[in-house]
Design a protein around this motif. Structure first.
Motif, PDB file in Angstrom:
ATOM      1  N   PRO A   7      33.862  62.107  32.092  1.00 57.22           N
ATOM      2  CA  PRO A   7      34.382  61.802  32.912  1.00 57.22           C
ATOM      3  C   PRO A   7      35.825  62.233  33.551  1.00 57.22           C
ATOM      4  N   ARG A   8      36.210  61.928  34.684  1.00 56.70           N
ATOM      5  CA  ARG A   8      37.334  62.910  35.110  1.00 56.70           C
ATOM      6  C   ARG A   8      38.725  61.822  34.651  1.00 56.70           C
ATOM      7  N   ASP A   9      39.952  62.163  33.508  1.00 58.80           N
ATOM      8  CA  ASP A   9      41.353  60.648  33.931  1.00 58.80           C
ATOM      9  C   ASP A   9      41.297  60.162  35.498  1.00 58.80           C
ATOM     10  N   ARG A  10      41.606  58.752  35.222  1.00 61.52           N
ATOM     11  CA  ARG A  10      42.077  58.491  36.010  1.00 61.52           C
ATOM     12  C   ARG A  10      43.104  58.617  36.790  1.00 61.52           C
ATOM     13  N   ILE A  11      44.204  57.806  35.304  1.00 61.12           N
ATOM     14  CA  ILE A  11      45.517  58.432  35.321  1.00 61.12           C
ATOM     15  C   ILE A  11      45.829  59.806  34.782  1.00 61.12           C
ATOM     16  N   ARG A  12      46.464  60.365  35.375  1.00 60.82           N
ATOM     17  CA  ARG A  12      46.619  61.402  35.153  1.00 60.82           C
ATOM     18  C   ARG A  12      48.388  62.746  34.623  1.00 60.82           C
ATOM     19  N   ARG A  13      48.040  62.598  33.335  1.00 59.61           N
ATOM     20  CA  ARG A  13      49.287  62.917  32.590  1.00 59.61           C
ATOM     21  C   ARG A  13      49.994  63.987  33.457  1.00 59.61           C
ATOM     22  N   ARG A  14      51.485  64.102  33.540  1.00 58.02           N
ATOM     23  CA  ARG A  14      52.088  64.604  33.501  1.00 58.02           C
ATOM     24  C   ARG A  14      53.396  64.902  33.104  1.00 58.02           C
TER      25      ARG A  14
END
Lengths: 152, 152
Positions: free
Chosen positions: B145-152
């Motif tokens: 599942p794609r991460d909802r919260i993108r790390r930056r």
DNA sequence: TCAACAGATTAGAATTATTCCAAGAATGCA
DNA sequence: TGCATTCTTGGAATAATTCTAATCTGTTGA
């Protein structure tokens, strides 16, 4: 009788690197983890099973339980130091090469050999399913000894 | 109370085909093998484990031992009726689609989904090792599942 | 039709790989 | 050093699969 006085100095640097590497991965550099790390990363890239590595450690004089070998392999994998390769059901291999690459699997011997990522290129890949992202694209080329006698 | 008199006629043809298929594969059409073959090939392509198939057969009222399910899956595989898919160590999946194709593996659910061979094309592949021939080129695209919260 | 034999099925034991657990060590910060 | 935390460990537990030896079934030939 006195010629092995301080053999450890030869490997002292490598060992220190290992300790650093473990710390960076957030793992306490315990005696067992250091021993396994040196076996795993001391030489060229390799593929090992828990049982194998446990044997090697024992031979090298490191007292370590099989449970710890399993724990450590999984921790190293989670930390990105290792990568698990699935080519055979019922047996887990851990690969010290964590870069992008693929594998030959020799069906007769069970050997696993790396294929450099540069030697595999895709002209087409399917769309990634909605809501998902690709964790990995694993290519396993299964090979077997060529038949001498060609069937016709 | 009398409306199920000869329900078997509906499936009689399919069953006969199954018997033929087993005979052609050089396997005696036993009660157990017929039942498993109908479960496996009666519907669309599927991926099953031994345990799963055993459960289905039991539910369908077929008395069959787990050992026989294992035997049969391996015999079917040897006969080219099934293909084994290795995506997860410690669990064997059997695929009723024996044609050339690949797989998505959903890391969260463990689901396996076919990818048509037409959707995967290679621009480059390594040379086959000397004295060997390619048994198969297996591509597994592992998705999550794609991460909802993108790390930056 | 049926005897008889090769092949198939089965329950349960055995094996193999791996994980779990609870208790005793080792580690490293304060 | 003094602990709290994290590790390690032997052994038991689990899971998937294979093995075994006894019994049964399918097929074939008379």
């Amino acid at each position: 009788m006195d010629m092995h006085e301080h053999v450890h100095t030869a490997d002292a640097q490598g060992r220190q690197d290992t300790v650093e590497r473990l710390k960076r991965a957030g793992l306490r550099p315990t005696r067992q983890r250091i021993a396994l790390a040196e076996l795993l990363f001391g030489t060229a890239d390799r593929h090992v099973t828990a049982e194998q590595l446990h044997g090697e450690a024992s031979n090298a004089g490191t007292r370590i339980s099989l449970a710890t070998v399993y724990n450590t392999l999984h921790q190293f994998t989670a930390a990105g130091l290792l990568r698990e390769v699935v080519v055979e059901s019922g047996r887990s291999y851990f690969d010290t090469n964590t870069g992008s690459h693929h594998h030959f699997y020799y069906e007769d011997s069970g050997d696993i050999v790396d294929i450099d990522a540069a030697n595999v290129a895709f002209a087409a890949l399917p769309e990634t399913p909605d809501g998902h992202e690709i964790a990995a694209v694993d290519v396993v080329i299964r090979v077997r000894p060529r038949d001498r006698i060609r069937r016709r």
